[in-house]
Design a protein around this motif. Sequence first.
Motif, PDB file in Angstrom:
ATOM      1  N   ASN A  13       0.833  -1.211   0.000  1.00  0.00           N
ATOM      2  CA  ASN A  13       0.000   0.000   0.000  1.00  0.00           C
ATOM      3  C   ASN A  13       0.863   1.254   0.000  1.00  0.00           C
ATOM      4  N   ALA A  14       1.874   1.278   0.854  1.00  0.00           N
ATOM      5  CA  ALA A  14       2.753   2.449   0.954  1.00  0.00           C
ATOM      6  C   ALA A  14       3.513   2.676  -0.350  1.00  0.00           C
ATOM      7  N   VAL A  15       4.022   1.610  -0.933  1.00  0.00           N
ATOM      8  CA  VAL A  15       4.763   1.722  -2.190  1.00  0.00           C
ATOM      9  C   VAL A  15       3.836   2.166  -3.318  1.00  0.00           C
ATOM     10  N   ALA A  16       2.637   1.613  -3.374  1.00  0.00           N
ATOM     11  CA  ALA A  16       1.674   2.000  -4.411  1.00  0.00           C
ATOM     12  C   ALA A  16       1.324   3.479  -4.306  1.00  0.00           C
ATOM     13  N   GLU A  17       1.238   3.983  -3.098  1.00  0.00           N
ATOM     14  CA  GLU A  17       0.945   5.408  -2.899  1.00  0.00           C
ATOM     15  C   GLU A  17       2.081   6.268  -3.438  1.00  0.00           C
ATOM     16  N   ILE A  18       3.316   5.891  -3.139  1.00  0.00           N
ATOM     17  CA  ILE A  18       4.479   6.628  -3.647  1.00  0.00           C
ATOM     18  C   ILE A  18       4.509   6.565  -5.176  1.00  0.00           C
ATOM     19  N   LEU A  19       4.298   5.375  -5.718  1.00  0.00           N
ATOM     20  CA  LEU A  19       4.339   5.210  -7.177  1.00  0.00           C
ATOM     21  C   LEU A  19       3.193   5.935  -7.868  1.00  0.00           C
ATOM     22  N   SER A  20       2.048   6.015  -7.230  1.00  0.00           N
ATOM     23  CA  SER A  20       0.923   6.744  -7.818  1.00  0.00           C
ATOM     24  C   SER A  20       1.241   8.227  -7.944  1.00  0.00           C
ATOM     25  N   LYS A  21       1.944   8.772  -6.975  1.00  0.00           N
ATOM     26  CA  LYS A  21       2.366  10.174  -7.054  1.00  0.00           C
ATOM     27  C   LYS A  21       3.386  10.361  -8.173  1.00  0.00           C
ATOM     28  N   LEU A  22       4.298   9.413  -8.307  1.00  0.00           N
ATOM     29  CA  LEU A  22       5.270   9.476  -9.396  1.00  0.00           C
ATOM     30  C   LEU A  22       4.572   9.360 -10.741  1.00  0.00           C
ATOM     31  N   LEU A  23       3.603   8.471 -10.848  1.00  0.00           N
ATOM     32  CA  LEU A  23       2.844   8.318 -12.091  1.00  0.00           C
ATOM     33  C   LEU A  23       2.164   9.636 -12.455  1.00  0.00           C
ATOM     34  N   ALA A  24       1.598  10.298 -11.472  1.00  0.00           N
ATOM     35  CA  ALA A  24       0.954  11.591 -11.713  1.00  0.00           C
ATOM     36  C   ALA A  24       1.977  12.615 -12.196  1.00  0.00           C
ATOM     37  N   ASP A  25       3.140  12.650 -11.569  1.00  0.00           N
ATOM     38  CA  ASP A  25       4.198  13.572 -12.009  1.00  0.00           C
ATOM     39  C   ASP A  25       4.592  13.299 -13.455  1.00  0.00           C
ATOM     40  N   GLU A  26       4.755  12.026 -13.788  1.00  0.00           N
ATOM     41  CA  GLU A  26       5.141  11.654 -15.153  1.00  0.00           C
ATOM     42  C   GLU A  26       4.056  12.083 -16.148  1.00  0.00           C
ATOM     43  N   GLU A 120      14.548  10.802  -2.988  1.00  0.00           N
ATOM     44  CA  GLU A 120      14.018  10.773  -1.617  1.00  0.00           C
ATOM     45  C   GLU A 120      13.368   9.440  -1.280  1.00  0.00           C
ATOM     46  N   ASN A 121      12.758   8.824  -2.269  1.00  0.00           N
ATOM     47  CA  ASN A 121      11.964   7.621  -2.016  1.00  0.00           C
ATOM     48  C   ASN A 121      12.679   6.301  -2.265  1.00  0.00           C
ATOM     49  N   ILE A 122      13.728   6.301  -3.035  1.00  0.00           N
ATOM     50  CA  ILE A 122      14.322   5.046  -3.490  1.00  0.00           C
ATOM     51  C   ILE A 122      14.843   4.187  -2.334  1.00  0.00           C
ATOM     52  N   ASN A 123      15.599   4.771  -1.425  1.00  0.00           N
ATOM     53  CA  ASN A 123      16.124   3.993  -0.297  1.00  0.00           C
ATOM     54  C   ASN A 123      15.024   3.627   0.693  1.00  0.00           C
ATOM     55  N   ASN A 124      14.084   4.525   0.875  1.00  0.00           N
ATOM     56  CA  ASN A 124      12.969   4.266   1.776  1.00  0.00           C
ATOM     57  C   ASN A 124      12.166   3.049   1.306  1.00  0.00           C
ATOM     58  N   ILE A 125      11.949   2.961   0.009  1.00  0.00           N
ATOM     59  CA  ILE A 125      11.182   1.834  -0.532  1.00  0.00           C
ATOM     60  C   ILE A 125      11.927   0.527  -0.301  1.00  0.00           C
ATOM     61  N   ASN A 126      13.229   0.551  -0.473  1.00  0.00           N
ATOM     62  CA  ASN A 126      14.009  -0.666  -0.270  1.00  0.00           C
ATOM     63  C   ASN A 126      14.159  -0.993   1.217  1.00  0.00           C
ATOM     64  N   ASN A 127      14.534  -0.009   2.012  1.00  0.00           N
ATOM     65  CA  ASN A 127      14.848  -0.253   3.425  1.00  0.00           C
ATOM     66  C   ASN A 127      13.613  -0.360   4.316  1.00  0.00           C
ATOM     67  N   SER A 128      12.652   0.531   4.147  1.00  0.00           N
ATOM     68  CA  SER A 128      11.479   0.534   5.022  1.00  0.00           C
ATOM     69  C   SER A 128      10.382  -0.420   4.571  1.00  0.00           C
ATOM     70  N   TYR A 129      10.261  -0.608   3.252  1.00  0.00           N
ATOM     71  CA  TYR A 129       9.154  -1.407   2.731  1.00  0.00           C
ATOM     72  C   TYR A 129       9.610  -2.723   2.107  1.00  0.00           C
ATOM     73  N   ASN A 130      10.914  -2.995   2.149  1.00  0.00           N
ATOM     74  CA  ASN A 130      11.465  -4.268   1.689  1.00  0.00           C
ATOM     75  C   ASN A 130      11.063  -4.591   0.246  1.00  0.00           C
ATOM     76  N   SER A 135      12.563  -0.485  -5.921  1.00  0.00           N
ATOM     77  CA  SER A 135      13.762   0.326  -5.744  1.00  0.00           C
ATOM     78  C   SER A 135      14.666   0.250  -6.972  1.00  0.00           C
ATOM     79  N   GLY A 136      14.835  -0.950  -7.524  1.00  0.00           N
ATOM     80  CA  GLY A 136      15.649  -1.114  -8.731  1.00  0.00           C
ATOM     81  C   GLY A 136      15.047  -0.410  -9.930  1.00  0.00           C
ATOM     82  N   MET A 137      13.726  -0.523 -10.079  1.00  0.00           N
ATOM     83  CA  MET A 137      13.041   0.163 -11.170  1.00  0.00           C
ATOM     84  C   MET A 137      13.223   1.667 -11.049  1.00  0.00           C
ATOM     85  N   LEU A 138      13.123   2.168  -9.826  1.00  0.00           N
ATOM     86  CA  LEU A 138      13.294   3.603  -9.613  1.00  0.00           C
ATOM     87  C   LEU A 138      14.730   4.048  -9.898  1.00  0.00           C
TER      88      LEU A 138
END
Length: 156
Positions: A13-26, A120-130, A135-138
Motif C-alpha cells: 500500500n505504501a509503495v503503491a501510494e508513492i508510485l501513484s504520485k510518481l505516475l501523476a508527475d510523469e 528521496e523515495n528510493i532507499n525508503n522503498i528498499n529499506n522501510s518497505y522491503n 527500488s531497482g526500477m526507480l
Amino acid sequence: MKTHIGLTSENANAVAEILSKLLADEYILITKTKKAHWNIEGADFKPMHLFFEEQFGQIDGFIDTVAERIRSIGHYTPGTLAEFLDLTHLTEKFEGKNNSNDYIKALLSDHESIVYSIRENINNINNSYNDEGTSGMLGSLLEEHEKMAWMLRASL
C-alpha cells in the motif's frame, strides 16, 4: 486474485501510494512536453519539435513502467486527469513564451523535481518497505530523468 510476491499488504500500500504520485508527475510532465512539441516557435522550430517528440516518447515509456509496477504489486493505478492533478507535486501551468528556452527551462525544472522525489523515495522503498524490485526500477528511472535533464540543460 490476491498478489503473493513477498510484500506485506501494508508495504505494498505504501509503495503503491508513492508510485501513484510518481505516475501523476510523469503524466503532468508528458502533457507539458507535448505542449512544447505542439507549440514551439522560432528559428529552431524543426529540431526542437523533434527533440520534444523524442522526449515525450521516452516519458510515455516511463508512465507505462510505473503503472505496470503498481499493478505488479497488486494495486490499481490512478488514471484520470483529476486524480493526477490531486497526486502530483508539479504544476500543469506553463507561464513562458512559445520558444525553446522557456519550454526547456520549465521542463528541466520538472525533471529535476522528479529526480529529487525519486531520490528521496528510493532507499525508503528498499529499506522501510522491503521492495527491492521497485527500488531497482526507480534507480533506472532516476538515471533516465537525470540524462533527460542533462540534455535539456545542455540545450540552453
